[in-house]
Write an enzyme that holds these catalytic residues in place. Sequence first.
Site, short mmCIF file in Angstrom:
data_model
loop_
_atom_site.label_atom_id
_atom_site.label_comp_id
_atom_site.label_asym_id
_atom_site.label_seq_id
_atom_site.Cartn_x
_atom_site.Cartn_y
_atom_site.Cartn_z
N TYR A 83 48.63 21.94 23.64
CA TYR A 83 49.64 21.14 24.33
C TYR A 83 49.22 19.68 24.38
O TYR A 83 50.01 18.77 24.11
CB TYR A 83 49.83 21.69 25.75
N LYS A 91 51.10 16.52 22.56
CA LYS A 91 51.65 15.40 23.34
C LYS A 91 50.94 14.09 23.01
O LYS A 91 51.55 13.02 23.07
CB LYS A 91 51.56 15.72 24.83
N ILE A 114 55.75 18.64 36.84
CA ILE A 114 57.03 18.57 37.54
C ILE A 114 57.37 19.94 38.11
O ILE A 114 57.08 20.97 37.49
CB ILE A 114 58.15 18.10 36.58
#
Length: 364
Positions: A208, A212, A241
Site C-alpha cells: 500500500y 501510494k 479516515i
Amino acid sequence: MATYEPQSPAILQSPPLDITVPYDAAWVKDKVILITGGASGFGAGFVRHWAKHGATVVIGDVNVQKGDALCREINKEVAGNNKVHFVHCDVTDWQSQVNLFKAAVKLSPHGGIDCCVANAGIAGPDVMQKGSNLDAAEPPPPAFKIIDVNLTGVLYTTHLACFWLPKNPGSSPSSIDSKPSSSSPRDRHLLLLGSMASLAPIAIQPQYCAAKHAVLGLFRSLRATSSLQGIRINLLCPYFIDTPMVTTPARLALAGGGLGKPEDVVEAATRFVSDSRILGRALVIGPKMHVRQTRTGEWELDTPGAPGSIETAVFEPYVDDWEDQEAWNRNFVRLLNGVQAARGWVGWAQDVGKAILNGFGLVR
C-alpha cells in the site's frame, strides 16, 4: 472568491492554496465526472455531494450491488437532468477501464468528460513479508492485488484520462487564469487519490505504501507536463479516515489519536473539482484540529479561539517545492547546478557532440 497569482511565469501550476477562503460547490453544476471505486467509502460521499450540486457522475466499481443501489438512491433524490450512472469496472483490467471511459462519453449529456477521479483503492493483509514454500522448484507468484488496484489501476485511469479529457467538447486548455462559471463549466481535470502513505511509511503495509508513494511521484511528474494537453491535475492525501476501510486492528493501533472524517475529504475534493483555476496542488486531510502557523511556516496545536488560531482538517504538503525542496534534494540539486555552471558552454558543446556521435554508434 480566492485570487490566484502565479509566483513565477515559468511555473504552470497554482500557488499555495488558502484553505480558509470559501469556494462554491455549485461550480460543479453540469460537469460530467467519472470516478473509479465510487460505490462506497468517501468515494460514495463524492458522488452524493457532486450529484446534489448538479453534476452528472459515472461510477466505475467492481461492487455491482452497492454501485447500483447508490445510483438508484441518489437519482430518486436529485432534481434536474443530472444523473448518476453505474458501470461495472475492474480497474485492474485494462479493457474494463476502456469500456468505462467509452460508456461515460456515451452517457455524457455533452459527449465529453470534465473530470476523472482515480479513487479506487484497497487495503488488507499484505503478503510481502509472509512467503511460504518459496524454495519449491516452481513457487507460484505472490498475489499483489494491492499493487494491482492502487497503482496499476491508477495508471490505467491516468492513461485513459490523458486521451479523453482533451477531447471534451467546449473545453479550453486549463489555466490558472481561467474563471469558474456556471454557464461554461467544461473542464479537463484529473484528480488522483494518494494517502498519508504517499508521504510517510506505513510499516505493516509495504504494498500500500509503495503504491501510494508511486501515485505521489506520478502526480509530481505529470503536473509539470499535463498543461501541454491543457489538463489540470491535483492530488488528495487522506490520513486514516473513519470509513469501513479502516480495519479493527488499525483502529486499535490508532486508539487515543484521531481519525479524519469523510465529509472533510469530500470538501477538499470538491474544492479541486469545482475550481478550475487550481492546477498541480495537493491536500492532506486528517482529524479536525485547532492550529496556528508559526513564522517559519510550521503548524502547531493552539487553543480554540486564540488569536491566529483556525480549525481545520486540511493542510497542503509540497507548498513551495518548486522553490524549496527537501534539504538533501536542495543540496544535491545545488551541487549539480554548480557542476553545470563550472563546465559552462564548452561542457555543453562537448556533451552535445558526444550525444550525436552516440546516436550513430560511434562512441559509448
